[in-house]
Design a protein around this motif. Structure first.
Motif, PDB file in Angstrom:
ATOM      1  N   ASN A 168       0.488  27.102  -7.488  1.00 22.14           N
ATOM      2  CA  ASN A 168       0.584  26.699  -8.884  1.00 22.14           C
ATOM      3  C   ASN A 168      -0.816  26.730  -9.481  1.00 22.14           C
ATOM      4  OD1 ASN A 168       2.619  25.495 -10.958  1.00 22.14           O
ATOM      5  ND2 ASN A 168       0.730  24.339 -11.214  1.00 22.14           N
ATOM      6  N   ARG A 169      -0.984  27.526 -10.497  1.00 21.03           N
ATOM      7  CA  ARG A 169      -2.327  27.761 -11.035  1.00 21.03           C
ATOM      8  C   ARG A 169      -2.553  27.130 -12.405  1.00 21.03           C
ATOM      9  NH1 ARG A 169      -3.036  28.468  -6.668  1.00 21.03           N
ATOM     10  NH2 ARG A 169      -3.692  30.305  -5.490  1.00 21.03           N
ATOM     11  N   VAL A 170      -1.487  26.632 -13.047  1.00 19.75           N
ATOM     12  CA  VAL A 170      -1.622  26.034 -14.374  1.00 19.75           C
ATOM     13  C   VAL A 170      -1.948  24.555 -14.211  1.00 19.75           C
ATOM     14  CG1 VAL A 170      -0.453  25.470 -16.516  1.00 19.75           C
ATOM     15  CG2 VAL A 170      -0.088  27.701 -15.452  1.00 19.75           C
ATOM     16  N   GLY A 179       7.920  21.606 -16.728  1.00 22.32           N
ATOM     17  CA  GLY A 179       6.547  21.390 -17.148  1.00 22.32           C
ATOM     18  C   GLY A 179       5.835  22.715 -17.371  1.00 22.32           C
ATOM     19  N   ASP A 180       4.594  22.631 -17.797  1.00 20.12           N
ATOM     20  CA  ASP A 180       3.768  23.836 -17.930  1.00 20.12           C
ATOM     21  C   ASP A 180       3.309  24.216 -16.526  1.00 20.12           C
ATOM     22  OD1 ASP A 180       3.993  23.814 -20.690  1.00 20.12           O
ATOM     23  OD2 ASP A 180       2.298  22.446 -20.902  1.00 20.12           O
ATOM     24  N   GLN A 181       3.957  25.186 -15.934  1.00 20.21           N
ATOM     25  CA  GLN A 181       3.741  25.481 -14.523  1.00 20.21           C
ATOM     26  C   GLN A 181       3.947  26.974 -14.281  1.00 20.21           C
ATOM     27  OE1 GLN A 181       6.505  26.636 -12.647  1.00 20.21           O
ATOM     28  NE2 GLN A 181       7.632  26.599 -14.570  1.00 20.21           N
ATOM     29  N   ASP A 182       3.492  27.417 -13.115  1.00 24.51           N
ATOM     30  CA  ASP A 182       3.769  28.794 -12.705  1.00 24.51           C
ATOM     31  C   ASP A 182       3.930  28.862 -11.184  1.00 24.51           C
ATOM     32  OD1 ASP A 182       1.153  28.393 -11.975  1.00 24.51           O
ATOM     33  OD2 ASP A 182       0.425  30.325 -12.681  1.00 24.51           O
ATOM     34  N   PHE A 183       4.823  28.024 -10.653  1.00 19.37           N
ATOM     35  CA  PHE A 183       5.080  28.052  -9.224  1.00 19.37           C
ATOM     36  C   PHE A 183       5.478  29.459  -8.791  1.00 19.37           C
ATOM     37  CE2 PHE A 183       5.820  23.452  -9.864  1.00 19.37           C
ATOM     38  CZ  PHE A 183       5.020  22.952  -8.841  1.00 19.37           C
TER      39      PHE A 183
END
Length: 311
Positions: A163-165, A150-154
């Motif tokens: 996770n900020r996205v 997914g659109d993520q930034d773990f």
């Protein structure tokens, strides 16, 4: 702050001489009034066993016994997720403060203590539970072996899995945790919610395997779904079913930016029993898989820890 590493075994816990297991409670410090460490690491001066220096360091981790939060288990970082007297390396409830380390539930009914503290034991009067996984997200290695989609930034930072996205789905999973009859617990801090996506919330998912668009599994959390429950947030049991997921409502929540919640999912072969705050609910889903996942929808979050107990 957060704590330590994958697959902490009961042998690991037994080294701390918990009451009800191998002997009476042993406080980690000579001074019982000492303020516990904040879990942000920090060694201490002194080394060796004290010969010639007057400093005793029983476990040889570079932290003298007088300040070591695990005297007999090496833990130079001194991580202490729950801030009690015991560091994560020897705490029988690493995520839940219990400085008495009580483990009497099983012995009170004539059974054998299993090394999981009464404060966090998913079956406090039944022997056989094990701490299978404890991730305190203090180091990148705590997230090693996990995959993301997914659109993520773990990212592991500042003692948290961040996770900020804010997107319709950010998914992190590990197919290979060998968790069958298990209880999963996580704590989430909601920093902000999206204003442009249908879903907002977090779920911890067990019996999970990522093998197609979304995967298969069942879990527990909180969700705001603009097309369900009048748009109000609710406790949810989430079912991943290949290319889609479903959820069921189970009571309103206070899901909002600036709030925190602890989600607990006790897995069986046919579903999960869910806990959050004073609410309990269940969700059915048959799955033979043994992995776990963390799902985030439309929210910027910090996850403090992930714990798994198995039998």
């Amino acid at each position: 702050m957060r704590s330590s590493h994958l697959a902490i075994s009961l042998l690991y816990l037994a080294a701390c001489a918990f009451e009800g297991t191998s002997g009476p409670l042993e406080l980690p410090n000579d001074d019982p009034e000492q303020t516990p460490g904040d879990g942000n690491g920090g060694g201490g001066g002194g080394s060796g066993s004290g010969s010639g220096s007057g400093v005793t360091d029983t476990d040889g981790d570079g932290v003298p016994d007088s300040t070591d939060n695990c005297r007999t288990v090496s833990n130079a970082e001194q991580y202490n997720e729950d801030g009690d007297l015991f560091g994560d390396a020897c705490d029988n409830c690493p995520h839940l403060a219990n400085s008495d380390q009580a483990d009497n539930g099983e012995t009170g009914v004539g059974a054998t203590a299993d090394g999981i503290g009464d404060a966090c034991d998913p079956n406090p009067t039944r022997s056989g539970d094990q701490l299978a996984l404890f991730l305190g997200f203090n180091e990148a290695s705590d997230f090693a072996g996990w995959s993301v989609a997914g659109d993520q930034d773990f990212t592991v930072a500042n003692g948290k899995l961040q996770n900020r996205v804010k997107t319709n789905l950010a998914l992190a999973w590990n197919n290979d945790l060998n968790l069958t009859e298990a209880t999963l617990v996580t704590k989430v801090n909601y920093l902000s919610l999206s204003s442009s996506y249908r879903y907002h919330g977090v779920a911890v998912v067990g019996r999970f395997r990522r093998n197609d668009d979304l995967g298969t599994g069942v879990g527990c959390g909180e969700l705001e779904d603009e097309d369900a429950n009048g748009g109000n947030p609710f406790r949810n049991g989430v079912r991943y079913n290949g290319g889609s997921f479903t959820n069921n409502t189970a009571g309103n929540t206070t899901l909002a930016a600036g709030t925190s919640a602890v989600y607990r999912a006790t897995m069986t072969i046919n579903g999960a029993t869910c806990y959050s705050g004073n609410q309990t609910w269940s969700v059915s889903s048959s799955s033979s898989y043994r992995g776990a996942a963390l799902s985030v929808w439309g929210a910027s979050v910090d996850l403090d820890y992930l714990v798994a107990y198995k039998r």
